[in-house]
Design an enzyme around this catalytic site. Structure first.
Site, PDB file in Angstrom:
ATOM      1  N   ASN A 250      16.966   3.097  -5.060  1.00  0.00           N
ATOM      2  CA  ASN A 250      16.641   3.209  -6.556  1.00  0.00           C
ATOM      3  C   ASN A 250      17.350   4.750  -6.869  1.00  0.00           C
ATOM      4  O   ASN A 250      16.668   5.683  -6.454  1.00  0.00           O
ATOM      5  CB  ASN A 250      15.033   3.316  -6.660  1.00  0.00           C
ATOM      6  N   TRP A 251      18.428   4.716  -7.389  1.00  0.00           N
ATOM      7  CA  TRP A 251      19.171   6.017  -7.883  1.00  0.00           C
ATOM      8  C   TRP A 251      18.402   6.747  -8.799  1.00  0.00           C
ATOM      9  O   TRP A 251      19.040   7.836  -9.170  1.00  0.00           O
ATOM     10  CB  TRP A 251      20.669   5.537  -8.265  1.00  0.00           C
ATOM     11  N   LYS A 252      17.612   6.313  -9.771  1.00  0.00           N
ATOM     12  CA  LYS A 252      16.921   6.786 -10.826  1.00  0.00           C
ATOM     13  C   LYS A 252      17.863   7.299 -11.833  1.00  0.00           C
ATOM     14  O   LYS A 252      18.974   6.496 -12.097  1.00  0.00           O
ATOM     15  CB  LYS A 252      15.930   7.972 -10.241  1.00  0.00           C
TER      16      LYS A 252
ATOM     17  N   HIS B 296       7.687   1.050 -12.283  1.00  0.00           N
ATOM     18  CA  HIS B 296       7.666   2.324 -11.287  1.00  0.00           C
ATOM     19  C   HIS B 296       6.755   3.561 -11.782  1.00  0.00           C
ATOM     20  O   HIS B 296       6.373   3.840 -12.990  1.00  0.00           O
ATOM     21  CB  HIS B 296       8.871   2.853 -11.579  1.00  0.00           C
TER      22      HIS B 296
ATOM     23  N   GLU C 194       7.066   6.511 -12.211  1.00  0.00           N
ATOM     24  CA  GLU C 194       7.525   7.301 -13.027  1.00  0.00           C
ATOM     25  C   GLU C 194       7.450   6.892 -14.602  1.00  0.00           C
ATOM     26  O   GLU C 194       7.447   7.643 -15.665  1.00  0.00           O
ATOM     27  CB  GLU C 194       8.957   7.597 -12.702  1.00  0.00           C
TER      28      GLU C 194
ATOM     29  N   GLU D 275       4.095   1.919  -3.732  1.00  0.00           N
ATOM     30  CA  GLU D 275       4.839   3.385  -3.538  1.00  0.00           C
ATOM     31  C   GLU D 275       3.532   4.312  -4.095  1.00  0.00           C
ATOM     32  O   GLU D 275       3.140   4.457  -5.070  1.00  0.00           O
ATOM     33  CB  GLU D 275       5.863   3.325  -4.719  1.00  0.00           C
TER      34      GLU D 275
ATOM     35  N   GLY E 219       8.932  11.664  -3.501  1.00  0.00           N
ATOM     36  CA  GLY E 219       9.936  12.754  -3.606  1.00  0.00           C
ATOM     37  C   GLY E 219       8.915  13.837  -2.965  1.00  0.00           C
ATOM     38  O   GLY E 219       9.462  15.089  -3.233  1.00  0.00           O
TER      39      GLY E 219
ATOM     40  N   SER F  62       9.363   8.770  -0.123  1.00  0.00           N
ATOM     41  CA  SER F  62       9.979   9.686   0.983  1.00  0.00           C
ATOM     42  C   SER F  62      10.530   8.942   2.329  1.00  0.00           C
ATOM     43  O   SER F  62      10.308   9.651   3.340  1.00  0.00           O
ATOM     44  CB  SER F  62       8.783  10.832   1.443  1.00  0.00           C
TER      45      SER F  62
ATOM     46  N   GLY G 136      14.216   6.412  -2.523  1.00  0.00           N
ATOM     47  CA  GLY G 136      14.795   6.855  -3.820  1.00  0.00           C
ATOM     48  C   GLY G 136      15.923   8.010  -3.442  1.00  0.00           C
ATOM     49  O   GLY G 136      16.972   7.752  -3.082  1.00  0.00           O
ATOM     50  N   GLY G 137      15.724   9.289  -3.326  1.00  0.00           N
ATOM     51  CA  GLY G 137      16.294  10.422  -2.943  1.00  0.00           C
ATOM     52  C   GLY G 137      17.400  10.238  -1.877  1.00  0.00           C
ATOM     53  O   GLY G 137      18.705  10.440  -1.715  1.00  0.00           O
TER      54      GLY G 137
HETATM   55  P1  13P Z   1      11.767   9.070  -2.848  1.00  0.00           P
HETATM   56  O1  13P Z   1      12.217   7.955  -1.606  1.00  0.00           O
HETATM   57  O2  13P Z   1      12.716  10.015  -3.281  1.00  0.00           O
HETATM   58  O3  13P Z   1      10.525   9.577  -2.627  1.00  0.00           O
HETATM   59  O4  13P Z   1      11.489   8.025  -4.127  1.00  0.00           O
HETATM   60  C1  13P Z   1      10.907   6.708  -3.976  1.00  0.00           C
HETATM   61  C2  13P Z   1      10.986   5.920  -5.228  1.00  0.00           C
HETATM   62  O5  13P Z   1      10.254   6.408  -6.233  1.00  0.00           O
HETATM   63  C3  13P Z   1      11.447   4.809  -4.894  1.00  0.00           C
HETATM   64  O6  13P Z   1      11.357   3.873  -6.124  1.00  0.00           O
END
Ligand code: 13P
Length: 238
Positions: free
Chosen positions: A9-11, A90, A92, A160, A166, A197, A218-219
């Protein structure tokens, strides 16, 4: 566990050039691994054109089929752009855009109708965890977000924990296992992936947890070397 799925997930990151660079690196080592990249909408099509062997997903879709919905992107448009998956609900979006579970269910229904696999996200906040409400919150989110037509063959649930996203803090194995067991029962065996994470050092252990069929990253998915460590950790468990 048969071929766990690793979803990036590159956001809201990456220009076209940056996306192509990262995606080319990932495609280079994808091989028979089950990888899905969910980039920003603007780079979906360039990635489809440049790379044939990467599966793609959107990061959201509209609850509407088509028409006067400025700024929205429909499930069928994602399908048309080359996607086979879409991340929905998600945290967010639940938190920052106040998306409610009922809306997420409508989006998931659109996704299913368009032949996309919805990746429906659930998870508790730090406060909810502190109060001991984790399973109750997950239960409510599942009940209201997962459409009736979802089944083990056409949908995925991403567990999640909001407090893990994050932050570098990952739940204990037993906590993930407990949530996964609960989700398996509540959804009658829809596959569950873990997100929050995930990195090259913890991926193998997370994939060993019972009922965890993959990871939502994510990251670390923006760094091809780190993402490779995650993808490669699949070998450790099969
Ligand atoms: P991180 O891996 O950066 O914690 O993000 C997780 C995430 O929100 C994947 O959708």
């Amino acid at each position: 566990m048969p071929n766990p799925i690793i979803i990036a997930n590159w956001k809201m990151n990456c220009t076209r050039a940056e996306s192509l660079e990262i995606a080319r690196a990932i495609a280079g080592y994808a091989g028979n691994h089950n990888i899905v990249v969910c980039p920003p909408f603007t780079v979906l099509f360039p990635l489809v054109q440049a790379l044939k062997n990467l599966k793609l997903g959107g990061q959201d879709c509209s609850a509407h089929e088509k028409g006067a919905h400025t700024g929205e992107i429909s499930a069928s448009q994602l399908k048309d752009a080359g996607c086979s998956y879409v991340i929905l609900g998600h945290s967010e979006r639940r938190r920052n855009l106040n998306e409610q579970s009922e809306l997420i269910r409508e989006k998931a229904t659109r996704a299913l109708n368009s032949g996309l696999i919805p990746i429906i996200c659930v998870g508790e906040t730090a406060e909810e965890k502190k109060l001991g409400h984790t399973l109750e919150i997950i239960g409510e989110q599942l009940l209201s977000s997962v459409p009736a037509g979802a089944n083990p063959g056409n949908a995925i649930i991403a567990y999640e924990p909001v407090w893990s996203i994050g932050t570098g803090v990952v739940p204990k194995d037993a906590e993930v296992a407990q949530a996964a067991e609960f989700i398996v029962r509540a959804t009658k065996n829809i596959p569950i992936i873990y997100g929050g994470s995930v990195n090259g050092d913890n991926a193998a252990d997370l994939l060993k947890i019972k009922n965890i069929s993959g990871l939502l990253v994510g990251g670390a998915s923006l760094n091809p070397k780190e993402f490779w460590k995650i993808v490669n950790s699949v070998n450790v468990t099969v």
